[in-house]
Design a protein around this motif. Structure first.
Motif, PDB file in Angstrom:
ATOM      1  N   LYS A   3       3.238   3.596 -14.683  1.00  0.00           N
ATOM      2  CA  LYS A   3       4.473   3.609 -13.742  1.00  0.00           C
ATOM      3  C   LYS A   3       5.728   3.471 -14.315  1.00  0.00           C
ATOM      4  N   ILE A   4       6.869   4.139 -13.453  1.00  0.00           N
ATOM      5  CA  ILE A   4       8.108   4.041 -14.075  1.00  0.00           C
ATOM      6  C   ILE A   4       8.554   2.708 -13.974  1.00  0.00           C
ATOM      7  N   SER A  60       7.520  12.310 -14.675  1.00  0.00           N
ATOM      8  CA  SER A  60       6.845  11.610 -13.997  1.00  0.00           C
ATOM      9  C   SER A  60       5.391  12.096 -14.000  1.00  0.00           C
ATOM     10  N   ARG A  61       5.430  13.587 -13.894  1.00  0.00           N
ATOM     11  CA  ARG A  61       3.927  14.237 -13.872  1.00  0.00           C
ATOM     12  C   ARG A  61       3.208  14.001 -15.355  1.00  0.00           C
ATOM     13  N   ASP A  65       2.731   9.325 -12.850  1.00  0.00           N
ATOM     14  CA  ASP A  65       3.242   8.424 -11.927  1.00  0.00           C
ATOM     15  C   ASP A  65       3.508   9.487 -10.827  1.00  0.00           C
ATOM     16  N   SER A  66       2.122   9.407  -9.961  1.00  0.00           N
ATOM     17  CA  SER A  66       2.240  10.536  -8.924  1.00  0.00           C
ATOM     18  C   SER A  66       3.076  10.205  -7.684  1.00  0.00           C
ATOM     19  N   ASN A  97      -2.016  11.260  -3.912  1.00  0.00           N
ATOM     20  CA  ASN A  97      -1.724  10.184  -3.304  1.00  0.00           C
ATOM     21  C   ASN A  97      -2.170  10.382  -1.859  1.00  0.00           C
ATOM     22  N   GLY A  98      -3.468  11.083  -1.750  1.00  0.00           N
ATOM     23  CA  GLY A  98      -4.109  11.094  -0.491  1.00  0.00           C
ATOM     24  C   GLY A  98      -3.873  11.711   0.767  1.00  0.00           C
ATOM     25  N   ARG A  99      -2.510  12.704   0.276  1.00  0.00           N
ATOM     26  CA  ARG A  99      -1.998  13.478   1.580  1.00  0.00           C
ATOM     27  C   ARG A  99      -2.636  14.939   1.598  1.00  0.00           C
ATOM     28  N   TYR A 100      -3.868  15.098   1.954  1.00  0.00           N
ATOM     29  CA  TYR A 100      -4.358  16.328   1.846  1.00  0.00           C
ATOM     30  C   TYR A 100      -3.928  17.591   2.546  1.00  0.00           C
ATOM     31  N   LEU A 101      -3.520  17.303   3.836  1.00  0.00           N
ATOM     32  CA  LEU A 101      -3.051  18.249   4.488  1.00  0.00           C
ATOM     33  C   LEU A 101      -1.800  18.986   4.196  1.00  0.00           C
TER      34      LEU A 101
END
Length: 831
Positions: A3-4, A60-61, A65-66, A97-101
């Motif tokens: 983490k940053i 970050s990538r 750190d997503s 981060n689980g935001r698939y759509l």
């Protein structure tokens, strides 16, 4: 992952800010991503210039750190940045981060932009794979009941990952050891190996540093042990005999090392012979026999990022590593391999369809494939996998319990080690991969293929699924994507034919299974109105008579081909001579283009090839079984040279109507080119006008050789057929048994051993059981027709008596092994 650390910088003096910025950029340029982020001002990210945003997004990538990567790439895209890879990295962060759509939408944008730039040429497939993954999220959440627990006794607020079984406990990697110097990429402590003994109660003792003699001031990482635990293969920064190596870019890469346990100490430390200063080589894994070492590397000649490679041990020396190929590797990263003792390969990937970040995959071991040691990787699903990074899995002998690392929320700190238990074992709950198979439809009487037949496929499952509909093409088949091992209902309709419903179980092993064919019966009361127009002919046909596409390429024997090419001959394997008027098809897997040519009178063919692609070379000819081979030109060493192939074709006696043949060699048919098509993969009916064969009962001669029938002869039944995975004799496919009844009625003294044989695919136990059931079923048919039971012995040999023991088997090789035979054990000639 890391983490940053948000730090507020002082802007009191412009000069100090400029100096600070200069130092930060130097850190970024030298891959000190974690340190660079710590030195940046993050109070008002939206006001930063584009170049700084790009550096911060990349940092970050790179540090995993997503959350920050999502925010930063989102800002770049909002600023109308049209760089396709920014959409790719934004989508990957959203996916993690689980935001698939949202992720799916940006994967699509990236793929469209890359396609447009490529202008028909091969291009980066990562966005397409990501889009596919986001469409399969529900499918990847199907692993079944799993008990999952954070191993608090092993974890700390730092990184813990890559567990490995060792002396009743766990060896793992951790950054918990505080050191004066830090890794600038992660801005964290250097990694060391730790060991913890597992107590009888199931918890772990306090972890301790492992093997001081192996530790250095740099990283020590993922390891594996020999079966006797006296040799360790481990990852470490390029540091050997007190000397630190550096690559051309100024970094110290990861390399592989070995050491032996002697009198309680690790000694005889040595380098893997193919270590390189400019290449990362890490994460070793060993096969059960310790003859193959699999590891991750970014060596040139791969598919992008980190790939899995393998080195074989021959005569005590590790051989030059080979890439595991596109069946395992992607343009993303494939890392952290582990090989179960049954040969299954587990690894982590962010290139294949995943829930986000790294996911854990399983791949099947292949013993007879010329291109790959493992193939068919598939995601083992949640809850083991998550939208975070999941990697470094190890699993016990029964595949029902093990450990792995995950960066998911709710842990002790950063990457943590988790323990899992799967009810019933992983093999029982994990889905098998989906594969393409051609479903062919033909006229049951004429045996000719039918176009415009409607095929409806529905998986036999509790979950409501929408059937998939398609129509057969001009060659009489349609391609369907089916999951290995799953049962399906297949309904086929066509004007002028009776509708048929078939129950098909997709095999768990499909090597050599090219198609599944279903025959339709004509409805004489219905007139046919739909017809196929044949090009350049006023006549019309109801169905196609061939699967061979028209020729579009000519090979001139008098003209030299370019340096990279393939030449060869098509051979009639039954006679060992060239086969003229055969067609050879070259499929370019990069572009999908097919070149088709008719071979010369001497069977010769030739095609130019391009480096960087894989090709499939197939031979086809009516009434012959085709052969195919794969050419891989993915590395420089494979290019700029000619490849010489020999494609061997077997006569297809089923289509020739040559159904009932005897062999008088008395040696298990080893030299008989005839074969039968009854097998444990796919069998269809074949009438072949067998009424013409009834004259066999008029004399005691072998019509195939015109020699007298004698005790010890073997009759190969070529027109006895079974439905897939079944053993009952089909009424439309027992013509040879009818002829055998006639012969045995003619000669009451004849006694036989009726045997069924399979090919070598599938387990030996399964093949033997299926063969026994088929032999017993054939015996029951004969008994029902009046033959005394004591005259027939039914035996199922399975794969115990293969006619050939091919290593790289073609479909014709498999068909030669699949057969039903009658051994004449007693016979008195008619007087």
């Amino acid at each position: 992952m890391k983490k940053i650390l948000y730090i507020i910088l002082c802007f009191s003096f412009v000069q100090s800010v400029i100096a600070q910025k200069s130092r930060a950029e130097k850190q970024f340029d030298s891959k000190g991503y974690g340190v660079y982020l710590e030195m940046q001002n993050k109070e008002d990210i939206g006001q930063l210039d584009r170049s700084t945003l790009i550096r911060m997004a990349k940092s970050s990538r790179k540090t995993g750190d997503s959350r920050s990567a999502e925010k930063l790439y989102g800002i770049l895209i909002e600023q109308e940045d049209n760089e396709p890879l920014h959409h790719l990295y934004y989508a990957k962060a959203l996916q993690t981060n689980g935001r698939y759509l949202d992720a799916r939408n940006h994967f699509r944008i990236c793929d469209e932009q890359l396609q447009e730039k490529a202008n028909g040429k091969p291009y980066d497939q990562r966005a397409k794979l990501g889009w596919d993954a986001c469409n399969q999220i529900a499918e990847l959440r199907s692993i079944g009941p799993v008990e999952l627990n954070n191993e608090a006794g092993l974890n700390s607020p730092n990184l813990e990952f890559s567990p490995m079984y060792y002396q009743g406990g766990i060896l793992f990697v951790s950054t918990r050891n505080k050191t004066e110097r830090k890794d600038r990429w992660l801005n964290d402590n250097y990694m060391d190996l730790y060991y913890s003994k597992k107590r009888a109660e199931g918890n772990f003792e306090k972890p301790e540093l492992f093997a001081d003699e192996l530790n250095t001031e740099l990283h020590e990482g993922p390891s594996v042990f020999s079966r006797d635990e006296k040799t360790i293969y481990f990852t470490r920064n390029d540091f050997y005999k007190g000397k630190r190596g550096k690559s051309k870019d100024g970094t110290t890469k990861l390399n592989l090392y070995m050491a032996d346990l002697v009198s309680g100490e690790w000694t005889n430390e040595r380098e893997f012979p193919f270590n390189k200063a400019d290449v990362d080589q890490a994460h070793p894994a060993l096969t059960k026999d310790e003859m193959i070492l699999v590891f991750a590397s970014n060596e040139k000649g791969g598919y992008g990022g980190m790939d899995l490679w393998a080195s074989k041990l021959e005569k005590g020396a590790w051989q030059k590593p080979v890439n595991l190929g596109s069946r395992i590797n992607t343009p993303g990263d494939e890392v952290f391999p582990f090989i179960h003792e049954d040969g299954t390969l587990f690894f982590a990937s962010n290139g294949w369809s995943s829930l986000g970040g790294l996911d854990i995959f399983m791949a099947t071991q292949v013993y007879n494939h010329p291109d790959s040691l493992w193939e068919f990787p598939f995601n083992i699903g949640s809850p083991i996998n998550s939208s975070a990074d999941d990697f470094g899995l190890i699993i016990n002998k029964d595949k029902n319990e093990g450990y792995y690392a995950s960066s998911r929320d709710g842990g002790s700190g950063e990457d943590d080690i988790y323990h899992f238990k799967i009810k019933g074992g992983l093999d029982g709950v994990a889905p098998l991969p989906s594969m393409n198979i051609d479903v062919c439809i033909y006229d049951d009487d004429s045996r000719l293929r039918l176009l415009n037949a409607k095929v409806i496929v529905k998986r036999d499952a509790e979950l409501e699924e929408r059937p998939v509909e398609s129509v057969t093409n001009e060659y009489g088949y349609t391609t369907c994507k089916l999951r290995l091992g799953d049962p399906y209902f297949i309904e086929v309709t066509r004007e002028g034919y009776f509708t048929i419903s078939d129950y098909f179980i997709m095999p768990k092993e499909v090597d050599g299974l090219d198609e599944y064919c279903i025959g339709l019966t004509r409805d004489a009361t219905v007139a046919l109105t739909e017809e196929l127009v044949v090009a350049n002919s006023p006549q019309k046909k109801i169905y196609s008579t061939t699967e061979i596409p028209p020729a579009n390429y000519v090979y001139d024997l008098s003209i030299s081909l370019p340096a990279t090419h393939v030449i060869g001959r098509v051979i009639n394997e039954a006679y060992g001579k060239p086969l003229p008027r055969a067609s050879v098809i070259l499929l370019n897997r990069c572009t999908g283009e097919e070149l088709v040519m008719e071979v010369a009178d001497n069977g010769a063919f030739g095609f130019p090839l391009e480096c960087g692609c894989e090709y499939v070379v197939k031979s086809k000819k009516n009434k012959f079984i085709g052969d195919k081979q794969i050419i891989s030109l993915l590395t420089e060493e494979d290019c700029n040279k000619g490849i010489d192939l020999e494609l061997k074709m077997q006569p297809d006696f089923d289509r020739l109507g040559n159904s009932f043949a005897l062999n008088t060699n008395n040696n298990n048919n080893n030299n008989n080119p005839n074969y039968n098509t009854s097998n444990n993969n796919n069998n269809t009916s074949n009438n072949n006008n067998n009424n013409n064969n009834n004259n066999n009962s008029n004399s005691n001669t072998n019509k195939a050789t015109e020699k007298p029938i004698e005790e010890g002869d073997v009759i190969e039944l070529k027109s006895i057929f079974y439905d897939y995975d079944k053993w009952n004799i089909r009424l439309d496919a027992a013509s040879d048994l009818k002829e055998l009844v006639l012969i045995m009625n003619k000669y009451p003294s004849m006694e036989v051993e009726l045997s069924s044989h399979t090919d070598a695919r599938g387990s030996n136990a399964y093949n033997r059981t299926l063969a026994e059931k088929r032999a017993v079923s054939a015996k029951a048919y004969l008994v029902e027709k009046g033959i005394a039971t004591n005259r027939i012995k039914a035996v199922g040999y399975g794969e115990d008596r293969l006619k050939n023991k091919c290593k790289f088997c073609s479909e014709s090789d498999h068909q030669e092994n699949r057969r039903t035979e009658v051994l004449i054990t007693k016979f008195e000639k008619a007087e």
